[in-house]
Design a protein around this motif. Structure first.
Motif, PDB file in Angstrom:
ATOM      1  N   THR A 121      46.993  62.623  48.195  1.00  0.00           N
ATOM      2  CA  THR A 121      47.102  63.109  49.336  1.00  0.00           C
ATOM      3  C   THR A 121      45.920  64.556  49.371  1.00  0.00           C
ATOM      4  O   THR A 121      46.108  65.102  48.347  1.00  0.00           O
ATOM      5  N   ARG A 143      53.849  63.944  56.200  1.00  0.00           N
ATOM      6  CA  ARG A 143      54.477  63.199  55.294  1.00  0.00           C
ATOM      7  C   ARG A 143      55.900  62.840  55.952  1.00  0.00           C
ATOM      8  O   ARG A 143      56.348  61.418  55.729  1.00  0.00           O
ATOM      9  N   LYS A 146      54.448  59.263  57.528  1.00  0.00           N
ATOM     10  CA  LYS A 146      53.897  57.848  56.569  1.00  0.00           C
ATOM     11  C   LYS A 146      52.710  57.445  56.900  1.00  0.00           C
ATOM     12  O   LYS A 146      52.387  56.167  56.529  1.00  0.00           O
ATOM     13  N   GLU A 199      45.811  60.436  53.757  1.00  0.00           N
ATOM     14  CA  GLU A 199      46.003  59.778  52.255  1.00  0.00           C
ATOM     15  C   GLU A 199      44.786  59.104  51.874  1.00  0.00           C
ATOM     16  O   GLU A 199      43.564  58.771  52.505  1.00  0.00           O
TER      17      GLU A 199
END
Length: 218
Positions: A121, A143, A146, A199
């Motif tokens: 990340t 987070r 997701k 990500e």
């Protein structure tokens, strides 16, 4: 966690300054915008930076190569070419500077950093925008959902005075001086705030376009 900073554009809207330096190196209060951005991240404990350069990249490189002496007290003995450093002022930063091409688009610059993010990340921002965004809260939100990327958003100050007009009689019902978010968009004009958490799978959505790179929205 690494922080990618886009610092390669031409900065044409600030041409009075950017004729001689890249926009991230334009100074605010005696320090480059880039320095202020890095201080924001450093405040939250993010000190590993990857700067994606292009236009006049040598100025950014020279700034960090000379940072050690620029902000330290020193004595220069010109008889024997000896430099004595008395007081060192430094930052807890690791800075990787990548030349991503003069005309490369945003997606291409980001793609250039793929080998350096170690499949982890990472954070991403532009080299010309400051904010009071809480980066810990931003990371926590990222987070929680997701997803591949989180974008901050901002409701900017309005540009014009807004009228509420009664269509039946064409009379003004109310007048509001420059309301926030005056926009043709139904959501009220929220705009890209410029601070992202990503990500590594976002690299799968970046397509090469004549060497420039473009983000493909899936």
């Amino acid at each position: 966690m690494k922080v990618l900073i886009l610092a390669g554009g031409f900065g044409t809207r600030l041409s009075e300054e950017t004729d001689i330096r890249p926009k991230p190196m334009v100074e605010i209060g005696g320090q480059p915008i880039l320095w202020h951005i890095m201080k924001i991240y450093s405040h939250y404990g993010f000190n590993d930076f990857i700067i994606l350069t292009g236009y006049k990249n040598h100025i950014i490189k020279d700034y960090f190569l000379n940072y050690y002496t620029r902000y330290s007290d020193l004595t220069i003995n010109m008889l024997d070419n000896h430099v004595e450093i008395h007081k060192i002022r430094h930052e807890p930063w690791k800075v990787t500077i990548l030349y991503t091409g003069q005309d490369t688009m945003t997606g291409g610059r980001i793609a250039y950093a793929k080998p350096y993010v170690n499949n982890e990340t990472f954070m991403l921002t532009y080299g010309d925008g400051l904010s009071n965004v809480n980066l810990h809260s931003l990371l926590e939100f990222h987070r929680s959902h997701k997803k591949a990327i989180t974008m901050t958003s901002v409701l900017p100050e309005g540009k014009f005075g807004a009228l509420d007009i009664n269509q039946a009689n064409n009379q003004i019902q109310s007048f509001t001086e420059k309301p926030k978010g005056d926009s043709k968009y139904e959501n009220g004009g929220w705009i890209n705030g410029g601070f992202f958490v990503c990500e590594p799978k976002i690299f799968d959505y970046i397509e090469d376009s004549e060497g420039g790179g473009a983000i493909a929205i899936a």
